[in-house]
Every structure is written in C-alpha cells, then in structure tokens.
Write a protein that holds these residues in place. Sequence first.
Motif, PDB file in Angstrom:
ATOM      1  N   ASP A 226       0.837  -1.213   0.000  1.00 14.18           N
ATOM      2  CA  ASP A 226       0.000   0.000   0.000  1.00 14.18           C
ATOM      3  C   ASP A 226       0.860   1.247   0.000  1.00 14.18           C
ATOM      4  O   ASP A 226       0.559   2.231  -0.692  1.00 14.18           O
ATOM      5  N   LYS A 361      -7.269  -7.219   1.874  1.00  9.71           N
ATOM      6  CA  LYS A 361      -8.331  -6.378   2.445  1.00  9.71           C
ATOM      7  C   LYS A 361      -9.572  -7.199   2.787  1.00  9.71           C
ATOM      8  O   LYS A 361     -10.613  -6.638   3.121  1.00  9.71           O
ATOM      9  N   LYS A 390      -1.450  -7.608   7.036  1.00 11.84           N
ATOM     10  CA  LYS A 390      -2.754  -8.114   7.453  1.00 11.84           C
ATOM     11  C   LYS A 390      -2.619  -8.971   8.709  1.00 11.84           C
ATOM     12  O   LYS A 390      -3.462  -8.934   9.608  1.00 11.84           O
TER      13      LYS A 390
END
Length: 406
Positions: A226, A361, A390
């Motif tokens: 990201d 996500k 994550k």
Amino acid sequence: MNNLLSILFYPKKTTSVKSTAAVIYGRLTYNGKRIDFTTSRKIDIKNWNTHSNNAKGNSDESKSINRYLDSIKAKLYNIHDRLIRDNQTISSKIIRDIYFGKGEEERMLMEIFQDHNDQMKKLIGKGYTKGTMQRYEACKNHIENYLLYSYKKKDIPVQEVDHKFITGFDHYLKSQKDCAHNTALKYIVNFKKIIRIAYANQWIDRDPFFHWKGTWKSSEREYLTDMELQKMAEIEFDIPRLDLVRDIFLFCCYTGLAFADVKKLSENDIVIGMNGKKWIKTKRQKTNSMSSIPILEVPEAILEKYSDHPQVKTGKVVLPVLTNQKSNAYLKEIADVCGIKKNLTTHLARHTFATTVTLSKGVPIESVGKMLGHKSLKTTQIYAKVLDEKVAKDMEALEQKMRQQK
C-alpha cells in the motif's frame, strides 16, 4: 566406421511349448540404438549355435541358412557404407527400412515444428493468441540453436529425439541461454507438444517423453505494498511518457487487468452494473474467459484523465497504452524515481491487485478469481498470500479482544 554398426542373429521360439521350431531374427545396433527384424526363416532351436549366432553343422539346411544370413549382413553393411558416402543421416531404423524397401521419407524435426507453427498462425484469434504463437516461435529458435550447438546440424529425423536429447535441451537452455528453471520447463512443454504430434501420426514408434517428468518450482510473486502504491500515485512526473506508463500501471493495479487486456479495452467493455456503478466486463485475451471488475475511484479518475487523448477519441480504446516492451523499460525508470527496489513489470500490477488491493483487504478469493477471469480457483490460490501487514492487523484485533475480556 563399421565399428559403429553391429549385426547379429538370434532364434525366437514359437508360442507352442512343445514345438522346438524358432524364427530367426536379426538385430541391428547403431551407436547403441538397436532395432530388431524377422528374417522369415525358421530353425530347430537345437541346431542353433548361440556362440557364433548361426546354424550348427554342415547339413544342407544349415549351409543354406548361414548363406542367407551372410547375404543379409552384407546388404546391411553395404547400405550403411552408402549412407556414409552420401553423407546421409544414419540410424538402425533407417538401415532396416532401406533393406526392406520402405520408401517413406524420414520426417525431420524442424519441418514438423515449422508445419505446426504455420498452422497455429492461421488460428490466431480462433483459439490461439499472438503471445502463444510467439512462445512456440521462440521454442523453435531455441531448438534450432541447440541442434547447431550440440549436434552441429540444422535438422535431424524426429526419430532421433530421445531422452538424452530432451535433458540436453534443458541443460542448454539453462547454461547457454540463461533461462530460469520454470522458463526452461515452459519451452520443453512446448517442445513436448511437437513430439506428441509426431507420435500421434506414427512418425516415431515411441514417446521419448515417456520417462521425462518436469516439476515446476514455486516462485515468490512480487507485488507492491500500500505504501509503495501511494508513493507511486503521489509522485509527479515532468516527462509525459513516464506519467502515462505510471497511470496505466496503476490502472492495472486497481483492476487486475493483464497488459494485453487493458491495451484492447474499449467503451463496449465498460457497462453499468447491478449496483448502478461502472464495471469492466471483458473477455481475457489469454483464456477467452470473462472478467467482471467494479471500477474503483483510482481507475475511474485515470479513465477521465485520458478521455480527451487523440487515441481515445477514435473510439477504439479507452486508454493510450504503449507497447509492453516500452512500458516495462519505462517502469524501471519509474521504480528508480520512486525508490522502489522491486523489478517493476506490467504483470506485477496484476499480482498487486490480487494481493495488496483485494485479498489482503478481506475480499473473498472467489470474488478475486471472478475479477481476474480465472477459470479455476487453483489459479487464484497462487496469489492468495497473507501479507505481514494483514497478519499484524489481525493480531492487533485479537490482542484488543483479549484486553477487553480481562
């Protein structure tokens, strides 16, 4: 050169247990490769000399058989010598076939390969893509170079392809062409198709790939995080070509489209979905399977940015995409400017969509597979990597729950 050729005869009993009659067979061995044939003569097994490989004794029958076998041997050696004089390809099968008067011409490896590629060219867009065609052309070129390098020949009879040829080709690709393991394996799989064509048409009497087994090595697929995506999106380029390539790359990162698919993307591929928002619905060039992708804010802004571009105004495409070769070259420059140490390629964008943008996500793998246009979930699972980011968030959430329980 006769020391390369060996000829012997042996008796082979009939199926009857009680019978002592045997058919006399010949065995041709050339350079270690042998082939058997029947002489159509019979002999009582007890009259055969296993040490001298001929009939025992001085009977008229034994003398007749031995004269016949000697004549066969002489003819075979004459054929062998003639092939040497004429600088022709020699094999035990060729010698045998000439002896038996078989006039069928030996099928040559590169001729078969070229015929296959010529047929494939006619089917581009009708089951095959240009990319597939290019891979077979590249494979054919590698085989041609391998023949010159290892055999000092431009072509060989397909019958001469054996296990040693295959493993030698594998070694050549890795040592001389610097191919990675999986790249070399792809070329060998392409070559395997050509050999299977020869086998199916009975141009060869055995499959040299029967004992060959290739294994794919799992490789780590790179993708952008990201933070790297954000850095690339925020940086401003003064050079138009870098700005364009960056935008197309980001478009692929947020749609998962392969380079070939974004290059051909047209207005007809953009529709209004059930939720009232824009979707991309297009058939993948590689597999002809349908990709269904909701258009997020980033790709929508990129479409708007280039809506007035001259190439887009023609109505054929929605983005002015450069060639894959140029795009990959400019992506190296973009990576340097952004301080990204990864090897940026157009296909890395698809990996980024599968991992960073969707799976990490929490988007279900089934939905990701649908957007990527995969026919099998197994293909999507290649991208199903759980990112450290994550894992950290999941563990933080767990830690917070544990605190609340105290």
